[in-house]
Design an enzyme around this catalytic site. Structure first.
Site, PDB file in Angstrom:
ATOM      1  N   GLY A  15     105.925   4.943 -65.680  1.00 42.66           N
ATOM      2  CA  GLY A  15     105.942   6.202 -64.935  1.00 42.66           C
ATOM      3  C   GLY A  15     104.734   6.332 -64.029  1.00 42.66           C
ATOM      4  O   GLY A  15     104.065   5.346 -63.730  1.00 42.66           O
ATOM      5  N   HIS A  19     105.943   0.583 -57.459  1.00 47.12           N
ATOM      6  CA  HIS A  19     107.150   0.717 -58.280  1.00 47.12           C
ATOM      7  C   HIS A  19     108.380   0.872 -57.380  1.00 47.12           C
ATOM      8  O   HIS A  19     109.440   0.312 -57.666  1.00 47.12           O
ATOM      9  CB  HIS A  19     107.053   1.948 -59.187  1.00 47.12           C
ATOM     10  N   GLY A  74     106.227  -6.756 -61.280  1.00 44.43           N
ATOM     11  CA  GLY A  74     105.293  -6.934 -60.177  1.00 44.43           C
ATOM     12  C   GLY A  74     104.341  -8.103 -60.391  1.00 44.43           C
ATOM     13  O   GLY A  74     103.870  -8.328 -61.508  1.00 44.43           O
ATOM     14  N   SER A  86      98.056   1.267 -58.048  1.00 40.72           N
ATOM     15  CA  SER A  86      98.078   1.332 -59.512  1.00 40.72           C
ATOM     16  C   SER A  86      98.108   2.799 -59.912  1.00 40.72           C
ATOM     17  O   SER A  86      97.480   3.643 -59.258  1.00 40.72           O
ATOM     18  CB  SER A  86      96.811   0.680 -60.078  1.00 40.72           C
ATOM     19  N   ARG A 142      96.590   3.991 -62.213  1.00 43.15           N
ATOM     20  CA  ARG A 142      95.233   4.359 -62.618  1.00 43.15           C
ATOM     21  C   ARG A 142      94.350   4.701 -61.414  1.00 43.15           C
ATOM     22  O   ARG A 142      93.289   5.292 -61.598  1.00 43.15           O
ATOM     23  CB  ARG A 142      94.595   3.245 -63.443  1.00 43.15           C
TER      24      ARG A 142
HETATM   25  P1  AMP Z   1     103.317  -0.063 -64.837  1.00 47.97           P
HETATM   26  O1  AMP Z   1     104.018   1.242 -64.674  1.00 47.97           O
HETATM   27  O2  AMP Z   1     101.918  -0.065 -64.334  1.00 47.97           O
HETATM   28  O3  AMP Z   1     103.466  -0.638 -66.219  1.00 47.97           O
HETATM   29  O4  AMP Z   1     104.062  -1.079 -63.879  1.00 47.97           O
HETATM   30  C1  AMP Z   1     105.453  -1.233 -63.931  1.00 47.97           C
HETATM   31  C2  AMP Z   1     105.841  -2.386 -63.062  1.00 47.97           C
HETATM   32  O5  AMP Z   1     105.420  -2.160 -61.726  1.00 47.97           O
HETATM   33  C3  AMP Z   1     105.178  -3.713 -63.501  1.00 47.97           C
HETATM   34  O6  AMP Z   1     106.113  -4.771 -63.381  1.00 47.97           O
HETATM   35  C4  AMP Z   1     104.042  -3.843 -62.511  1.00 47.97           C
HETATM   36  O7  AMP Z   1     103.662  -5.183 -62.298  1.00 47.97           O
HETATM   37  C5  AMP Z   1     104.671  -3.255 -61.264  1.00 47.97           C
HETATM   38  N1  AMP Z   1     103.618  -2.819 -60.336  1.00 47.97           N
HETATM   39  C6  AMP Z   1     102.554  -2.034 -60.619  1.00 47.97           C
HETATM   40  N2  AMP Z   1     101.765  -1.900 -59.526  1.00 47.97           N
HETATM   41  C7  AMP Z   1     102.351  -2.624 -58.538  1.00 47.97           C
HETATM   42  C8  AMP Z   1     102.024  -2.889 -57.176  1.00 47.97           C
HETATM   43  N3  AMP Z   1     100.921  -2.395 -56.609  1.00 47.97           N
HETATM   44  N4  AMP Z   1     102.849  -3.691 -56.468  1.00 47.97           N
HETATM   45  C9  AMP Z   1     103.973  -4.215 -57.038  1.00 47.97           C
HETATM   46  N5  AMP Z   1     104.339  -3.986 -58.316  1.00 47.97           N
HETATM   47  C10 AMP Z   1     103.540  -3.210 -59.057  1.00 47.97           C
END
Ligand code: AMP
Length: 289
Positions: free
Chosen positions: A33, A39, A149, A187, A189
């Site tokens: 989320g 995303h 990602g 990100s 974060r």
């Molecule tokens: P997360 O919500 O951070 O766990 O990320 C969910 C998915 O989105 C994971 O497969 C991440 O690698 C991908 N993701 C997060 N940040 C990016 C980004 N800047 N570019 C591409 N994919 C991303």
């Protein structure tokens, strides 16, 4: 058609079963989320390549080794649903922790070797949590394709090994990292960064770019690539480097001699926020030495 929000495993399974009965292929985009344009890029790819797209929104407690990081992780269901709808997702699966873990889990997925260094070393238990929740999501949604990602390259390498070793019938699709105009990888974060910290955060991308430049210009020793990156980090004393490694792209093992494609990856802390990023680098095919 409005987007479907499933809160339970039974609901999302029902949605997927109906889509399958219509002959549609199923894609899943697992996320925690707080969705951003990175995303959205994953959702766009899934949308273009599949009949029925499920985005999962679940902040998985199992993969957080730092309780503060878990507590402070951003949540915004309404905004996330809007992003999913705008990018054409068909369904959202946003379960509660009790739905995913009705009892303390006795079963977990441990992937060896590829988890040894970098994130695995600095976040003990993290990849066990990731592999376990992704295995559960794959069993719940039973997708044909799953989108991840490149931003989390080691995570994708871990999931790839799990899928190969345990014969999950799912194709993994890697999506390139989406960045801000100045290079900062998007990100969830990042929203915790102050304006000042946002500037310091650029240290990591700067160091990675310098590393990639050195590899591409024929530097064959990882220690010299790291030394070049350290010069960039020296300009940003506020960014604390946790690790900066040159690894082989499949097993994610640190290497010294660079004679093929490598992944350069790092983690830094700025203020209270921990950031990771990586770049692929390919040495010139000069045949020198
Ligand atoms: P997360 O919500 O951070 O766990 O990320 C969910 C998915 O989105 C994971 O497969 C991440 O690698 C991908 N993701 C997060 N940040 C990016 C980004 N800047 N570019 C591409 N994919 C991303």
């Amino acid at each position: 058609m409005s987007i479907r929000l499933a809160r339970t495993i039974a609901e999302v399974r029902g949605e997927v079963a109906r889509a399958r009965a219509r002959g549609e292929s199923i894609a899943v985009v697992p996320t925690m989320g707080a969705l951003h344009a990175g995303h959205a890029e994953l959702i766009d790819r899934a949308r273009a390549e599949s009949g029925f797209v499920v985005v999962t929104l679940f902040v998985n407690p199992l993969q957080f080794n730092d309780p503060d990081d878990y507590r402070q992780y951003p949540h915004d269901l309404e905004a996330d649903l809007a992003v999913c709808a705008a990018h054409g997702a068909d369904g959202v699966f946003a379960p509660s922790v009790a739905e995913m873990y009705p009892q303390p889990t006795s079963t977990s997925v441990d992937v060896a070797t590829v988890t040894e260094h970098m994130e695995g070393r600095f976040r003990p238990g993290h990849f066990r949590g990731v592999a376990t929740v992704v295995a559960k999501l794959f069993h719940i949604v039973q997708p044909d394709r799953a989108y991840f990602g490149e931003k989390d390259a080691q995570q994708l390498a871990v999931i790839r090994r799990m899928v190969e070793d345990l014969n999950f019938p799912v194709e993994l699709i890697e999506v390139a990292t989406v960045r801000e105009p100045d290079g900062l990888a998007l990100s969830s974060r990042n929203r915790r960064l102050s304006d000042e910290e946002r500037q310091w955060a650029l240290a990591l991308y700067g160091a990675l770019r310098r590393g990639r430049q050195l590899v591409e210009s024929g530097e064959a020793r990882a220690s010299d690539v790291k030394a070049g990156a350290a010069e960039v980090f020296a300009k940003y004393p506020e960014a604390r480097v946790e690790y900066f490694e040159v690894v082989d792209p499949e097993q994610m093992q640190p290497i010294e001699r660079i004679d093929g494609p490598v992944r350069i990856a790092g983690a830094i802390r700025v203020g209270k926020t921990r950031l990771i990023d990586n770049l692929r680098a390919i040495p010139p095919a000069t045949g020198r030495e």
